[in-house]
Design a protein around this motif. Sequence first.
Motif, PDB file in Angstrom:
ATOM      1  N   GLY A  11       0.816  -1.210   0.000  1.00 11.72           N
ATOM      2  CA  GLY A  11       0.000   0.000   0.000  1.00 11.72           C
ATOM      3  C   GLY A  11       0.849   1.259   0.000  1.00 11.72           C
ATOM      4  O   GLY A  11       0.510   2.251  -0.667  1.00 11.72           O
ATOM      5  N   ASP A  12       1.982   1.248   0.753  1.00 11.46           N
ATOM      6  CA  ASP A  12       2.898   2.390   0.761  1.00 11.46           C
ATOM      7  C   ASP A  12       3.457   2.639  -0.641  1.00 11.46           C
ATOM      8  O   ASP A  12       3.559   3.787  -1.095  1.00 11.46           O
ATOM      9  N   VAL A  13       3.822   1.552  -1.316  1.00 17.15           N
ATOM     10  CA  VAL A  13       4.347   1.682  -2.676  1.00 17.15           C
ATOM     11  C   VAL A  13       3.278   2.232  -3.608  1.00 17.15           C
ATOM     12  O   VAL A  13       3.544   3.118  -4.441  1.00 17.15           O
ATOM     13  N   ALA A  14       2.048   1.733  -3.468  1.00 17.34           N
ATOM     14  CA  ALA A  14       0.955   2.187  -4.329  1.00 17.34           C
ATOM     15  C   ALA A  14       0.702   3.679  -4.162  1.00 17.34           C
ATOM     16  O   ALA A  14       0.524   4.415  -5.148  1.00 17.34           O
ATOM     17  N   ARG A  15       0.683   4.143  -2.903  1.00 17.53           N
ATOM     18  CA  ARG A  15       0.454   5.575  -2.666  1.00 17.53           C
ATOM     19  C   ARG A  15       1.586   6.414  -3.247  1.00 17.53           C
ATOM     20  O   ARG A  15       1.338   7.472  -3.854  1.00 17.53           O
ATOM     21  N   GLN A  16       2.834   5.968  -3.063  1.00 18.63           N
ATOM     22  CA  GLN A  16       3.969   6.734  -3.580  1.00 18.63           C
ATOM     23  C   GLN A  16       3.940   6.805  -5.101  1.00 18.63           C
ATOM     24  O   GLN A  16       4.285   7.825  -5.694  1.00 18.63           O
ATOM     25  N   ALA A  17       3.536   5.680  -5.740  1.00 15.60           N
ATOM     26  CA  ALA A  17       3.531   5.632  -7.205  1.00 15.60           C
ATOM     27  C   ALA A  17       2.254   6.189  -7.804  1.00 15.60           C
ATOM     28  O   ALA A  17       2.178   6.384  -9.029  1.00 15.60           O
ATOM     29  N   GLY A  18       1.222   6.430  -6.972  1.00 22.44           N
ATOM     30  CA  GLY A  18      -0.039   6.954  -7.478  1.00 22.44           C
ATOM     31  C   GLY A  18      -0.844   5.925  -8.258  1.00 22.44           C
ATOM     32  O   GLY A  18      -1.545   6.265  -9.213  1.00 22.44           O
ATOM     33  N   VAL A  19      -0.769   4.643  -7.826  1.00 21.67           N
ATOM     34  CA  VAL A  19      -1.527   3.582  -8.493  1.00 21.67           C
ATOM     35  C   VAL A  19      -2.179   2.720  -7.417  1.00 21.67           C
ATOM     36  O   VAL A  19      -1.988   2.928  -6.219  1.00 21.67           O
ATOM     37  N   GLY A  20      -2.957   1.728  -7.836  1.00 23.48           N
ATOM     38  CA  GLY A  20      -3.585   0.811  -6.901  1.00 23.48           C
ATOM     39  C   GLY A  20      -2.656  -0.343  -6.534  1.00 23.48           C
ATOM     40  O   GLY A  20      -1.676  -0.622  -7.224  1.00 23.48           O
ATOM     41  N   LYS A  21      -2.998  -1.048  -5.446  1.00 25.46           N
ATOM     42  CA  LYS A  21      -2.160  -2.172  -5.010  1.00 25.46           C
ATOM     43  C   LYS A  21      -2.140  -3.300  -6.033  1.00 25.46           C
ATOM     44  O   LYS A  21      -1.132  -3.977  -6.200  1.00 25.46           O
ATOM     45  N   ILE A  22      -3.241  -3.489  -6.741  1.00 30.81           N
ATOM     46  CA  ILE A  22      -3.281  -4.537  -7.773  1.00 30.81           C
ATOM     47  C   ILE A  22      -2.279  -4.220  -8.877  1.00 30.81           C
ATOM     48  O   ILE A  22      -1.589  -5.113  -9.396  1.00 30.81           O
ATOM     49  N   THR A  23      -2.167  -2.937  -9.213  1.00 32.46           N
ATOM     50  CA  THR A  23      -1.200  -2.540 -10.242  1.00 32.46           C
ATOM     51  C   THR A  23       0.227  -2.783  -9.776  1.00 32.46           C
ATOM     52  O   THR A  23       1.084  -3.230 -10.542  1.00 32.46           O
ATOM     53  N   VAL A  24       0.499  -2.504  -8.492  1.00 34.41           N
ATOM     54  CA  VAL A  24       1.831  -2.765  -7.950  1.00 34.41           C
ATOM     55  C   VAL A  24       2.145  -4.256  -8.022  1.00 34.41           C
ATOM     56  O   VAL A  24       3.229  -4.661  -8.458  1.00 34.41           O
ATOM     57  N   SER A  25       1.168  -5.070  -7.614  1.00 44.41           N
ATOM     58  CA  SER A  25       1.370  -6.511  -7.664  1.00 44.41           C
ATOM     59  C   SER A  25       1.635  -6.990  -9.082  1.00 44.41           C
ATOM     60  O   SER A  25       2.538  -7.812  -9.325  1.00 44.41           O
ATOM     61  N   ARG A  26       0.884  -6.467 -10.021  1.00 42.13           N
ATOM     62  CA  ARG A  26       1.067  -6.858 -11.421  1.00 42.13           C
ATOM     63  C   ARG A  26       2.435  -6.413 -11.937  1.00 42.13           C
ATOM     64  O   ARG A  26       3.113  -7.146 -12.660  1.00 42.13           O
ATOM     65  N   ALA A  27       2.864  -5.219 -11.544  1.00 44.35           N
ATOM     66  CA  ALA A  27       4.158  -4.704 -12.005  1.00 44.35           C
ATOM     67  C   ALA A  27       5.314  -5.551 -11.481  1.00 44.35           C
ATOM     68  O   ALA A  27       6.314  -5.763 -12.173  1.00 44.35           O
TER      69      ALA A  27
END
Length: 334
Positions: A11-27
């Motif tokens: 969630g911290d990564v998602a907020r910093q990158a301005g995307v959702g957690k699902i997008t972080v997981s996919r990336a």
Amino acid sequence: MTEQRKWVTMGDVARQAGVGKITVSRALRTPGKVSPDTLTRVMTAVRDLGYVRDETAGALSSQRSRIVGALVSTQEQSVFATTIRGLEEGLRDGGLQLLLASTGYAPETEAALIATLLGRRPDALVLTSSLHTPEARRLLDGAGLPVFELWELPEDPVFAAVGFSNRAASRDMTRHLADKGRERIAFLRTDRPADTRAEMRQQGYLDVVAEPRILAVPPDPGLTGPDYGAQGLARILDRWPDTDAVVCVSDTLALGAWCEAMRRGLPVPQRLALTGFGDTDFAGESGIGLTTVRVDGDTIGRTAAAMILDATAGEDIPRRTVDLGYTLMLRGTA
């Protein structure tokens, strides 16, 4: 009051990158499925925040930890270094990671560490000893995991073994000395009752020598391998002054014996022949030119890694032993 630190979350990564957690997981898992711009923002956030992906949830769902536990007898000598390197690199190529610990040649320590490693739910276990306590054997038999015993060829492996005959190698080395005319050959080892490899090498020596001269240096936490070798040779010469050759259980003991011979002004090999076991770095012609036994530790490790990858991929790996042999390296000390 010191601020309590916490793990960086997805969630911290998602907020910093301005995307959702699902997008972080996919990336992180399938980077080809996100746009280059999104991937750059996510990976930048991962780097800046120091995020480490939590594998525990995936391990629970897949029933795989992607960890292989390895217990080696000692990390004080380089004898297992090439085996661990080959094992680690082979496993890494298949997406598995190695978790390493040392037993100190103590079966009770091995049993405790086996229990600890099994609590991590490893995909496989690697051991460098075939001597296990009844409790350890019970744990190993009941774990349902592929267990690989390296550097030995036990008659009853837990699952599979990759190694060579320590007894045959020592027998061949002792016979080489006898064939060279040495008649008063001693055997030098450390006194570790649970050191099965030393026992097998001693048996190989006894297969050749009619009147054995065996000296086992008592364990001392303050001694290194060369210390054992130097003390051992001194005791051998005090007890059997006409000794004309010494078979050392390892290269490090042979190094200490060689140094002691030099201090005493004993020409090697003219007055005293010395042999080791392992063909470690200092044994070659650029070192002391030690006659020794070469074991291909890297191939042992890589062979075990390939078998582990096959087993964890669901292939039927039979209970078997793989004998990779050894080579006598005949150099200047014998």
